[in-house]
Motif scaffolding. Structure first.
Motif, short mmCIF file in Angstrom:
data_model
loop_
_atom_site.label_atom_id
_atom_site.label_comp_id
_atom_site.label_asym_id
_atom_site.label_seq_id
_atom_site.Cartn_x
_atom_site.Cartn_y
_atom_site.Cartn_z
N GLU A 21 -66.55 -38.77 116.28
CA GLU A 21 -65.83 -39.79 117.22
C GLU A 21 -64.64 -39.79 117.62
OE1 GLU A 21 -66.56 -43.90 115.53
OE2 GLU A 21 -68.44 -43.30 114.27
N PRO A 22 -64.24 -40.47 118.72
CA PRO A 22 -62.83 -40.31 119.16
C PRO A 22 -61.65 -41.01 118.05
CG PRO A 22 -64.15 -41.56 120.68
CD PRO A 22 -64.98 -41.17 119.33
N PRO A 23 -60.75 -40.63 117.92
CA PRO A 23 -59.67 -40.71 116.97
C PRO A 23 -59.55 -42.35 116.92
CG PRO A 23 -58.86 -39.42 118.44
CD PRO A 23 -59.87 -39.76 118.98
N HIS A 24 -59.80 -42.84 115.74
CA HIS A 24 -59.62 -44.35 115.20
C HIS A 24 -58.97 -44.36 113.84
CE1 HIS A 24 -63.60 -42.75 113.65
NE2 HIS A 24 -63.39 -43.83 113.00
N ILE A 25 -58.77 -45.61 113.48
CA ILE A 25 -58.04 -45.89 112.29
C ILE A 25 -59.08 -47.44 111.48
CG2 ILE A 25 -56.43 -47.61 112.97
CD1 ILE A 25 -56.01 -44.80 110.26
N HIS A 26 -59.50 -47.03 110.27
CA HIS A 26 -60.18 -48.35 109.71
C HIS A 26 -59.09 -49.13 109.06
CE1 HIS A 26 -64.27 -47.22 110.31
NE2 HIS A 26 -63.66 -45.97 110.25
N VAL A 27 -59.13 -50.58 108.85
CA VAL A 27 -58.05 -51.13 108.10
C VAL A 27 -59.12 -52.23 107.29
CG1 VAL A 27 -56.27 -52.90 108.53
CG2 VAL A 27 -56.83 -51.33 110.36
N GLU A 28 -58.48 -52.25 106.07
CA GLU A 28 -58.97 -53.29 104.98
C GLU A 28 -57.96 -54.29 104.39
OE1 GLU A 28 -61.38 -51.26 102.46
OE2 GLU A 28 -59.65 -50.86 101.11
N TYR A 36 -60.02 -49.64 114.75
CA TYR A 36 -59.28 -49.72 116.05
C TYR A 36 -59.55 -48.25 116.77
CZ TYR A 36 -57.02 -54.36 115.67
OH TYR A 36 -56.93 -55.48 115.74
N TRP A 37 -60.04 -48.01 117.93
CA TRP A 37 -59.58 -46.81 118.61
C TRP A 37 -58.12 -46.75 118.76
CZ3 TRP A 37 -64.17 -44.83 118.13
CH2 TRP A 37 -65.16 -45.54 118.43
N LEU A 38 -57.75 -45.42 118.78
CA LEU A 38 -56.19 -44.89 118.73
C LEU A 38 -55.90 -44.57 120.35
CD1 LEU A 38 -55.84 -43.42 115.33
CD2 LEU A 38 -54.93 -45.39 116.17
N ASP A 39 -56.80 -44.08 121.33
CA ASP A 39 -56.48 -43.63 122.50
C ASP A 39 -57.41 -44.13 123.46
OD1 ASP A 39 -54.81 -42.23 124.32
OD2 ASP A 39 -55.72 -40.35 124.04
N PRO A 40 -57.09 -45.25 124.33
CA PRO A 40 -55.99 -46.25 123.97
C PRO A 40 -56.46 -47.14 122.66
CG PRO A 40 -57.43 -47.07 125.80
CD PRO A 40 -58.04 -45.75 125.29
N VAL A 41 -55.22 -47.73 122.16
CA VAL A 41 -55.58 -48.62 121.27
C VAL A 41 -56.27 -49.80 121.49
CG1 VAL A 41 -54.22 -50.40 119.33
CG2 VAL A 41 -53.24 -47.97 120.07
N ASP A 42 -57.34 -50.07 121.05
CA ASP A 42 -58.36 -51.06 121.36
C ASP A 42 -59.09 -51.47 120.30
OD1 ASP A 42 -59.44 -52.91 122.77
OD2 ASP A 42 -61.05 -51.48 123.71
#
Length: 78
Positions: A21-28, A36-42
């Motif tokens: 997958e494209p670069p992203h970050i999970h948050v809990e 959130y996708w990182l490029d662009p942030v969404d």
């Protein structure tokens, strides 16, 4: 599941097998989850976060954007 950052009660992380997958970050935070996708942030997805929390999260993702991208590339491009 490497944790990249803990900030304001949130844990920012990614899964080790998501390099397709494209670069992203999970948050809990507790039982609340977001991605959130990182490029662009969404915002990619969320569960149980309220709108004002998602705004705060987006600001944190923007603040640490380069840190998250660097961690992503360090992890998946080794």
């Amino acid at each position: 599941m490497p944790t990249v950052l803990r900030e304001a009660g949130y844990r920012f992380y990614f899964y080790s097998r998501e390099n397709d997958e494209p670069p992203h970050i999970h948050v809990e935070r507790g039982d609340k989850l977001a991605k959130y996708w990182l490029d662009p942030v969404d915002l990619a997805s969320s569960k149980r976060f309220r709108a004002h929390e998602l705004g705060e999260l987006r600001n944190l993702v923007l603040q640490y954007h380069l840190t998250f991208l660097e961690a992503w590339h360090d992890h998946f491009e080794d």
